[in-house]
Design an enzyme around this catalytic site. Structure first.
Site, PDB file in Angstrom:
ATOM      1  N   CYS A  44       8.106 -33.723  60.392  1.00 22.73           N
ATOM      2  CA  CYS A  44       6.888 -33.676  59.566  1.00 22.73           C
ATOM      3  C   CYS A  44       5.708 -33.093  60.345  1.00 22.73           C
ATOM      4  O   CYS A  44       5.039 -32.179  59.879  1.00 22.73           O
ATOM      5  CB  CYS A  44       6.556 -35.075  59.054  1.00 22.73           C
ATOM      6  SG  CYS A  44       4.962 -35.132  58.234  1.00 22.73           S
ATOM      7  N   CYS A  49       5.966 -30.714  57.322  1.00 24.54           N
ATOM      8  CA  CYS A  49       4.856 -30.914  56.359  1.00 24.54           C
ATOM      9  C   CYS A  49       3.504 -30.457  56.892  1.00 24.54           C
ATOM     10  O   CYS A  49       2.764 -29.759  56.194  1.00 24.54           O
ATOM     11  CB  CYS A  49       4.729 -32.392  55.995  1.00 24.54           C
ATOM     12  SG  CYS A  49       6.282 -33.244  55.793  1.00 24.54           S
ATOM     13  N   LYS A  52       3.230 -26.675  57.769  1.00 27.69           N
ATOM     14  CA  LYS A  52       3.430 -26.001  56.471  1.00 27.69           C
ATOM     15  C   LYS A  52       2.159 -26.077  55.631  1.00 27.69           C
ATOM     16  O   LYS A  52       1.693 -25.082  55.093  1.00 27.69           O
ATOM     17  CB  LYS A  52       4.626 -26.649  55.760  1.00 27.69           C
ATOM     18  CG  LYS A  52       5.018 -26.112  54.418  1.00 27.69           C
ATOM     19  CD  LYS A  52       4.288 -26.678  53.235  1.00 27.69           C
ATOM     20  CE  LYS A  52       4.291 -28.160  53.080  1.00 27.69           C
ATOM     21  NZ  LYS A  52       5.535 -28.757  52.625  1.00 27.69           N
ATOM     22  N   ALA A 116      19.133 -39.855  73.522  1.00 27.83           N
ATOM     23  CA  ALA A 116      19.852 -41.129  73.668  1.00 27.83           C
ATOM     24  C   ALA A 116      21.042 -41.139  72.724  1.00 27.83           C
ATOM     25  O   ALA A 116      21.010 -40.505  71.675  1.00 27.83           O
ATOM     26  CB  ALA A 116      18.926 -42.291  73.335  1.00 27.83           C
ATOM     27  N   TYR A 179      12.833 -26.760  47.955  1.00 23.36           N
ATOM     28  CA  TYR A 179      11.451 -26.963  48.390  1.00 23.36           C
ATOM     29  C   TYR A 179      11.026 -25.888  49.400  1.00 23.36           C
ATOM     30  O   TYR A 179      10.003 -25.221  49.245  1.00 23.36           O
ATOM     31  CB  TYR A 179      11.338 -28.283  49.155  1.00 23.36           C
ATOM     32  CG  TYR A 179      11.221 -29.562  48.382  1.00 23.36           C
ATOM     33  CD1 TYR A 179      12.330 -30.145  47.781  1.00 23.36           C
ATOM     34  CD2 TYR A 179      10.012 -30.241  48.324  1.00 23.36           C
ATOM     35  CE1 TYR A 179      12.229 -31.371  47.143  1.00 23.36           C
ATOM     36  CE2 TYR A 179       9.904 -31.465  47.689  1.00 23.36           C
ATOM     37  CZ  TYR A 179      11.012 -32.024  47.095  1.00 23.36           C
ATOM     38  OH  TYR A 179      10.901 -33.226  46.473  1.00 23.36           O
ATOM     39  N   GLU A 183       8.329 -22.904  48.816  1.00 22.44           N
ATOM     40  CA  GLU A 183       7.029 -23.056  49.492  1.00 22.44           C
ATOM     41  C   GLU A 183       6.756 -21.866  50.406  1.00 22.44           C
ATOM     42  O   GLU A 183       5.673 -21.276  50.387  1.00 22.44           O
ATOM     43  CB  GLU A 183       7.006 -24.357  50.301  1.00 22.44           C
ATOM     44  CG  GLU A 183       6.941 -25.596  49.396  1.00 22.44           C
ATOM     45  CD  GLU A 183       6.842 -26.903  50.170  1.00 22.44           C
ATOM     46  OE1 GLU A 183       7.125 -26.904  51.388  1.00 22.44           O
ATOM     47  OE2 GLU A 183       6.481 -27.922  49.556  1.00 22.44           O
ATOM     48  N   ALA A 342       5.619 -33.621  45.819  1.00 21.45           N
ATOM     49  CA  ALA A 342       4.904 -32.375  45.504  1.00 21.45           C
ATOM     50  C   ALA A 342       5.597 -31.225  46.204  1.00 21.45           C
ATOM     51  O   ALA A 342       6.043 -31.363  47.345  1.00 21.45           O
ATOM     52  CB  ALA A 342       3.459 -32.469  45.969  1.00 21.45           C
ATOM     53  N   HIS A 436     -14.295 -35.233  32.510  1.00 21.26           N
ATOM     54  CA  HIS A 436     -14.511 -33.877  32.015  1.00 21.26           C
ATOM     55  C   HIS A 436     -15.570 -33.143  32.842  1.00 21.26           C
ATOM     56  O   HIS A 436     -16.540 -33.770  33.244  1.00 21.26           O
ATOM     57  CB  HIS A 436     -14.978 -33.971  30.557  1.00 21.26           C
ATOM     58  CG  HIS A 436     -15.123 -32.645  29.892  1.00 21.26           C
ATOM     59  ND1 HIS A 436     -14.045 -31.856  29.568  1.00 21.26           N
ATOM     60  CD2 HIS A 436     -16.235 -31.964  29.511  1.00 21.26           C
ATOM     61  CE1 HIS A 436     -14.490 -30.739  29.009  1.00 21.26           C
ATOM     62  NE2 HIS A 436     -15.804 -30.789  28.966  1.00 21.26           N
ATOM     63  N   GLU A 441      -7.678 -34.112  33.030  1.00 25.72           N
ATOM     64  CA  GLU A 441      -8.021 -34.807  31.789  1.00 25.72           C
ATOM     65  C   GLU A 441      -6.970 -34.522  30.709  1.00 25.72           C
ATOM     66  O   GLU A 441      -6.795 -35.289  29.765  1.00 25.72           O
ATOM     67  CB  GLU A 441      -9.420 -34.423  31.309  1.00 25.72           C
ATOM     68  CG  GLU A 441      -9.567 -33.007  30.818  1.00 25.72           C
ATOM     69  CD  GLU A 441     -11.004 -32.703  30.359  1.00 25.72           C
ATOM     70  OE1 GLU A 441     -11.509 -33.410  29.483  1.00 25.72           O
ATOM     71  OE2 GLU A 441     -11.608 -31.753  30.905  1.00 25.72           O
TER      72      GLU A 441
HETATM   73  P1  NDP Z   1      16.989 -28.223  49.386  1.00 29.35           P
HETATM   74  O1  NDP Z   1      18.199 -29.056  49.398  1.00 29.35           O
HETATM   75  O2  NDP Z   1      15.801 -28.667  48.593  1.00 29.35           O
HETATM   76  O3  NDP Z   1      17.360 -26.751  48.895  1.00 29.35           O
HETATM   77  C1  NDP Z   1      18.382 -26.022  49.482  1.00 29.35           C
HETATM   78  C2  NDP Z   1      18.543 -24.747  48.701  1.00 29.35           C
HETATM   79  O4  NDP Z   1      19.475 -23.897  49.344  1.00 29.35           O
HETATM   80  C3  NDP Z   1      19.053 -24.985  47.300  1.00 29.35           C
HETATM   81  O5  NDP Z   1      18.393 -24.091  46.441  1.00 29.35           O
HETATM   82  C4  NDP Z   1      20.532 -24.662  47.416  1.00 29.35           C
HETATM   83  O6  NDP Z   1      21.098 -24.193  46.231  1.00 29.35           O
HETATM   84  C5  NDP Z   1      20.503 -23.546  48.437  1.00 29.35           C
HETATM   85  N1  NDP Z   1      21.745 -23.426  49.181  1.00 29.35           N
HETATM   86  C6  NDP Z   1      22.433 -24.407  49.789  1.00 29.35           C
HETATM   87  N2  NDP Z   1      23.530 -23.910  50.416  1.00 29.35           N
HETATM   88  C7  NDP Z   1      23.518 -22.584  50.164  1.00 29.35           C
HETATM   89  C8  NDP Z   1      24.381 -21.521  50.526  1.00 29.35           C
HETATM   90  N3  NDP Z   1      25.481 -21.725  51.248  1.00 29.35           N
HETATM   91  N4  NDP Z   1      24.078 -20.285  50.098  1.00 29.35           N
HETATM   92  C9  NDP Z   1      22.970 -20.063  49.364  1.00 29.35           C
HETATM   93  N5  NDP Z   1      22.113 -21.025  48.991  1.00 29.35           N
HETATM   94  C10 NDP Z   1      22.386 -22.276  49.385  1.00 29.35           C
HETATM   95  O7  NDP Z   1      16.647 -28.001  50.906  1.00 29.35           O
HETATM   96  P2  NDP Z   1      15.378 -27.477  51.653  1.00 29.35           P
HETATM   97  O8  NDP Z   1      15.939 -26.901  52.896  1.00 29.35           O
HETATM   98  O9  NDP Z   1      14.521 -26.626  50.792  1.00 29.35           O
HETATM   99  O10 NDP Z   1      14.586 -28.820  51.952  1.00 29.35           O
HETATM  100  C11 NDP Z   1      15.266 -29.948  52.490  1.00 29.35           C
HETATM  101  C12 NDP Z   1      14.606 -31.213  52.060  1.00 29.35           C
HETATM  102  O11 NDP Z   1      13.414 -31.386  52.795  1.00 29.35           O
HETATM  103  C13 NDP Z   1      14.158 -31.265  50.604  1.00 29.35           C
HETATM  104  O12 NDP Z   1      15.188 -31.597  49.728  1.00 29.35           O
HETATM  105  C14 NDP Z   1      13.078 -32.294  50.654  1.00 29.35           C
HETATM  106  O13 NDP Z   1      13.683 -33.546  50.570  1.00 29.35           O
HETATM  107  C15 NDP Z   1      12.468 -32.081  52.014  1.00 29.35           C
HETATM  108  N6  NDP Z   1      11.226 -31.286  51.932  1.00 29.35           N
HETATM  109  C16 NDP Z   1      10.147 -31.776  51.265  1.00 29.35           C
HETATM  110  C17 NDP Z   1       8.991 -31.045  51.152  1.00 29.35           C
HETATM  111  C18 NDP Z   1       7.830 -31.599  50.405  1.00 29.35           C
HETATM  112  O14 NDP Z   1       7.769 -32.811  50.209  1.00 29.35           O
HETATM  113  N7  NDP Z   1       6.896 -30.769  49.940  1.00 29.35           N
HETATM  114  C19 NDP Z   1       8.863 -29.722  51.753  1.00 29.35           C
HETATM  115  C20 NDP Z   1      10.055 -29.281  52.405  1.00 29.35           C
HETATM  116  C21 NDP Z   1      11.175 -30.041  52.488  1.00 29.35           C
HETATM  117  P3  NDP Z   1      21.616 -25.197  45.058  1.00 29.35           P
HETATM  118  O15 NDP Z   1      20.390 -25.672  44.349  1.00 29.35           O
HETATM  119  O16 NDP Z   1      22.477 -24.328  44.230  1.00 29.35           O
HETATM  120  O17 NDP Z   1      22.358 -26.279  45.756  1.00 29.35           O
END
Ligand code: NDP
Length: 450
Positions: A44, A49, A52, A116, A179, A183, A342, A436, A441
């Site tokens: 994070c 986070c 980012k 560890a 995500y 982003e 978000a 408002h 709203e």
């Molecule tokens: P996600 O799991 O959200 O997304 C992974 C993406 O990669 C999906 O679209 C998936 O497709 C695709 N994918 C997976 N494997 C392959 C592949 N072999 N070839 C092509 N595409 C593939 O992971 P992220 O890495 O984006 O983020 C990880 C986690 O981190 C999030 O789920 C979230 O929990 C956390 N996070 C939160 C944020 C926030 O709160 N703003 C910001 C960033 C991360 P498909 O959908 O088809 O499986």
């Protein structure tokens, strides 16, 4: 507590969850140690986070200058200096890491700046071979980005490297539709890169409300991102200082940089977990019960390494619940229900509760939705649209889901989440007088289901 161990608690991992748990345990009187092999603050703070969000802010100024002109300001955009920003960014991360370190020190947590791994249910081994015993061990080692086995994947970057680039790429391909992919597509587009995104599915942001996902797609495309759905790659080849990327349909395109945002996997390897009796799931996640206890009673795990809800505030909650359960005599299960989230796309997306599709699987629902041009952006001549949606139970009138695509949606959903978590009904939303003129709203003025 017990005198027969070196510590009451040994925490492995100094990210948000591990640091919070160590600090709270120490404050409750537990003799506590923590090992971290990398930088304190974890994903994070160091490579997620926080940097980012600072990049999100940086990326937003490109359109702010145009908007200011539309509002009558005589301003001229200069160029964005990645190096200037990067220097400030890393100073800020250093500052935050310092705070994490001093929080631990000030609370008497003994820190070991090393890797560890487990030796047995009460013993950890540090990288220099030293062993430490503890009555309880907490694993909070987080996760790491994964790349698919695509030929040439080794020359692509992940979100880990994006904050360290020597130069901002002029053209970038992002692979993924989650995500991180969405982003960074918006961030790098805002900073001036030509961004192309390939997503293998038919709609980005799988799992969220379908209409909201469509609005975000449209807005991303409108902002200039070349979003290609149902598209994946079959290979990457470095050539002439760039990368030739072949898509599965045979199309070859050239990009300066390629970034995989194809998910993250739990950091559970090479820790002797299975040998110690800690059960892992198919993706390498540590299996825990509602109290974050693993299959070995003295060993607990929290955060992304358990692959429950992979969000920083959830890891922190899990860490606090662990301390309450183990050191404060108050068994506290972790509540993973109705966690708001978000996605910092442009516009932002905030969501809590059920999507329309998931809600409909359980019961009859009424849908309240609105799409409008926000006043601030509209006045500046921008076409950007905002979207809000409430998913309401027809039988109980309870708001089951709230989805917002709008500037500032992350801030809005935090507040809406309080009401949704309290079980607010649509009538409760309607009884609330509007503020408002605001965008939010609209949440309390949607009269008729559509
Ligand atoms: P996600 O799991 O959200 O997304 C992974 C993406 O990669 C999906 O679209 C998936 O497709 C695709 N994918 C997976 N494997 C392959 C592949 N072999 N070839 C092509 N595409 C593939 O992971 P992220 O890495 O984006 O983020 C990880 C986690 O981190 C999030 O789920 C979230 O929990 C956390 N996070 C939160 C944020 C926030 O709160 N703003 C910001 C960033 C991360 P498909 O959908 O088809 O499986």
């Amino acid at each position: 507590m017990s005198n027969s161990f070196d510590y009451d608690l040994f925490v492995i991992g100094g990210g948000s969850g591990g640091v919070r748990a160590a600090r709270m345990a120490a404050q409750s009187g537990a003799k506590t140690a923590l090992a971290e092999e990398d930088r304190y603050g974890g994903t994070c703070v160091i490579r997620g986070c926080v940097p980012k969000k600072l990049m999100v802010y940086a990326s937003e100024y490109s359109s702010t200058i145009g908007d200011a002109k539309a509002y009558g300001w005589k301003v001229q955009a200069g160029g964005f200096s990645w190096n200037e920003f990067k220097g400030k960014l890393h100073s800020e991360l250093d500052r935050l890491e310092g705070i994490y370190r001093s929080v631990l020190k000030d609370n008497g947590v003994e820190c070991h700046d090393t890797r560890a791994r487990l030796m047995d249910p009460h013993t950890v081994e540090l990288a220099d071979g030293a062993t430490k015993t503890a009555k309880h061990i907490l694993i909070a080692t987080g996760g790491t980005p994964v790349k698919p086995n695509t030929p040439g994947a080794e020359c692509a970057i992940t979100s880990n490297e994006i904050f360290h680039l020597r130069e901002l790429p002029k053209s970038l391909l992002i692979i993924g539709g989650g995500y991180i992919a969405c982003e960074f597509a918006c961030i790098l587009g805002g900073l001036g890169a030509n961004v192309t995104q390939y997503y293998r599915g038919e709609r980005i942001l799988r799992g969220f409300d379908v209409e909201a996902r469509d609005v975000i797609s449209r807005e991303m495309i409108r902002s200039g991102i070349d979003l290609n759905l149902d598209t994946n790659i079959s290979g990457i080849e470095p050539k002439n200082g760039g990368h030739h990327v072949t898509a599965e349909d045979g199309t070859v395109r050239m990009f300066e940089q390629v970034m995989f945002a194809t998910g993250r996997s739990p950091n559970s390897g090479d820790m002797n977990l299975r040998k110690t009796g800690v059960k892992l799931g198919t993706r390498g996640e540590i299996i825990t019960d509602d109290y974050s206890q693993t299959s070995v009673p003295s060993i607990y795990a929290i955060g992304d390494v358990t692959n429950r809800v992979n969000l920083t505030p959830v890891a922190i909650r899990e860490g606090m619940a662990f301390v309450q359960t183990v050191f404060e005599g108050r068994p506290t299960p972790v509540d993973h229900d109705l966690v708001a989230t978000a996605v910092f796309t442009r516009p932002e997306f905030g969501s809590v509760g059920l999507s329309e599709e998931d809600a409909r699987k359980n019961e009859a629902v009424d849908i309240y939705r609105t799409t409008f041009k926000p006043m601030q952006q509209g006045f500046a001549g921008r076409e950007e649209m905002a979207f809000m949606k409430l998913v309401v139970s027809r039988s109980t009138n309870r708001v089951l889901g709230c989805h917002i695509v709008a500037p500032g949606a992350g801030e809005m959903i935090q507040l809406a989440a309080i009401a949704v978590k309290m079980g607010a009904t649509k009538n409760d939303f309607d009884r609330t007088c509007a503020v408002h003129p605001t965008m939010s709203e609209e949440l309390v003025t949607m009269k008729d289901p559509s």
